[in-house]
Design an enzyme around this catalytic site. Sequence first.
Site, short mmCIF file in Angstrom:
data_model
loop_
_atom_site.label_atom_id
_atom_site.label_comp_id
_atom_site.label_asym_id
_atom_site.label_seq_id
_atom_site.Cartn_x
_atom_site.Cartn_y
_atom_site.Cartn_z
N ASP A 43 -2.71 37.33 18.42
CA ASP A 43 -1.47 37.74 19.05
C ASP A 43 -1.46 37.33 20.52
O ASP A 43 -2.44 37.55 21.25
CB ASP A 43 -1.33 39.27 18.94
CG ASP A 43 -0.02 39.77 19.50
OD1 ASP A 43 1.02 39.51 18.88
OD2 ASP A 43 -0.05 40.43 20.57
N GLU A 64 -0.74 32.66 18.14
CA GLU A 64 0.66 32.83 18.52
C GLU A 64 0.78 32.46 19.99
O GLU A 64 0.09 33.02 20.84
CB GLU A 64 1.12 34.27 18.32
CG GLU A 64 2.57 34.49 18.73
CD GLU A 64 2.88 35.94 19.09
OE1 GLU A 64 4.04 36.35 18.86
OE2 GLU A 64 2.01 36.65 19.61
#
Length: 538
Positions: free
Chosen positions: A201, A270
Amino acid sequence: MKKNNWWRGAVIYQIYPRSFLDTNGDGVGDLPGIVEKLDYIAGLGVDAIWISPFFKSPMADFGYDIADYRDVDPLFGTLADFDALLAKAHALGLKVMIDQVLSHCSVEHAWFKESRESRDNPKADWYVWADPKDDGTPPNNWMSLFGGVAWRWEPRREQYYLHNFLASQPDLNFHNSAVQDATLDNVKFWLDRGVDGLRLDAINFCFHDAQLRDNPPKPKDKRVGRGFSPDNPYAYQYHWYNNTQRENVAFLERLRVLLDRYPDAAALGEISSEDSLATTAEYVTDQRLHMGYSFELLTENGSAAYIRATVERLEAAMVEGWPCWAVSNHDVQRAVTRWGNGDASAALAAQLVALVCSLRGSVCLYQGEELGLPEADVPYEALQDPYGKTFWPNFKGRDGCRTPMPWNGGDHAGFTDGHPWLPIPAEHRAISVAKQDADPSSVLNTVRRFLAWRKTQPALQVGAIRFLDAPEPVLAFRRDAEGHAVLAVFNLSAQPVDWQVPGGLALQAIEGHGLAAATLVGERLSLPPRGVYYARIV
């Protein structure tokens, strides 16, 4: 990189555990619920699952604020439940990827509780602390993505700490090597447990500018980007200094050294920066991340020209890396609503799956995408997302794409025996798994057929990509892989269109993909609304 890694060309099914299946009646999905539905997932024909955070957390950001990286939150189950999930997934031939939120954690994490107590404790330098300016204001102008300044005052230290997201999500100080070591040790815990990969993330947020320089202002016409609107002050700046620092590259290389100790373990990053495609190309190499994805196809623009330009730009920059594409996830409006312009049809839903699965790279499919779920309209009084509450009514947050999976048409859609944490709209229950399972022509069964067919097409899995000139709304490209060449053509509109196939291409239509197919007469290709055409180039 080896060409036979499982992740190369893989279809990865994203599970948002809060909304997948609740087995204990508390209205929130859990790990046993995922275990119960693994046969369903395997039956889709995907290669792997990615599970959004299930770690111990106060849930201020629904698990992306981690209080213990090595334990399961009781809301979702236990470590034993995760081990059972891992074992069953592997028995079904599914790889398991888990979210790792490395750049920040929760204010409830033991590291932060110790760090905030004083300026001289063992973890004093584990977070980004800074003195105020002489007038008491924050040390610089950095803004939080979730609204407002990115600094929160801590009276015990008489300093500010940095939070790029919620104030309850303090940023770790990766300039401290001890933080890097501890972070990698937490990753190792899960790799030792048997996970096959990590979804990282906000991986470009690990480092900040050590000089704490102000971000420069951004002109009004440039204030667009990742999931936020121009009324978010985060959009008012070029984020040159609060993320995507050069030091991050060396950390990714340390992470890759760890991952390479585990056969075929893969990392998917990401990436959201001022130039996300350039950062993705920089981060995804033989020595860094295996795959990367950004928000470029998670925007409002779904035109053929935009898709082509986006893919071509990444292809030109990514010399040795492997991309991953997605058109939906837990942070953005669902694709059939976002790109449908009022036409959230079954044909569009099936076409979007086929399109993203035909681009060069791996693919993330978000739960419910195989059903063609439209965005849910969640009323303000039912909102849970802090992002949405802050920016209502201009931006309604992320709850509309996070509503529970509709397994059947019942009041709670077979998701729970209790009260679901988010309402489940009637239009979702009308296109439930049970309803579509019984309909051979449904989106669900079309996706199953398509994914099974894709496995027979090596060019679509690992081939190179090259676009062909075509007018809107036609998107056309070829995929080439070791003697296999496939032409893929998509009509991205709700009206029939004709396209003149370039001369010199000898084509043989490929059947079996199960979508609304086109017909070729001479060199004129007639595509029905949302139609597709796959042909072998001979």
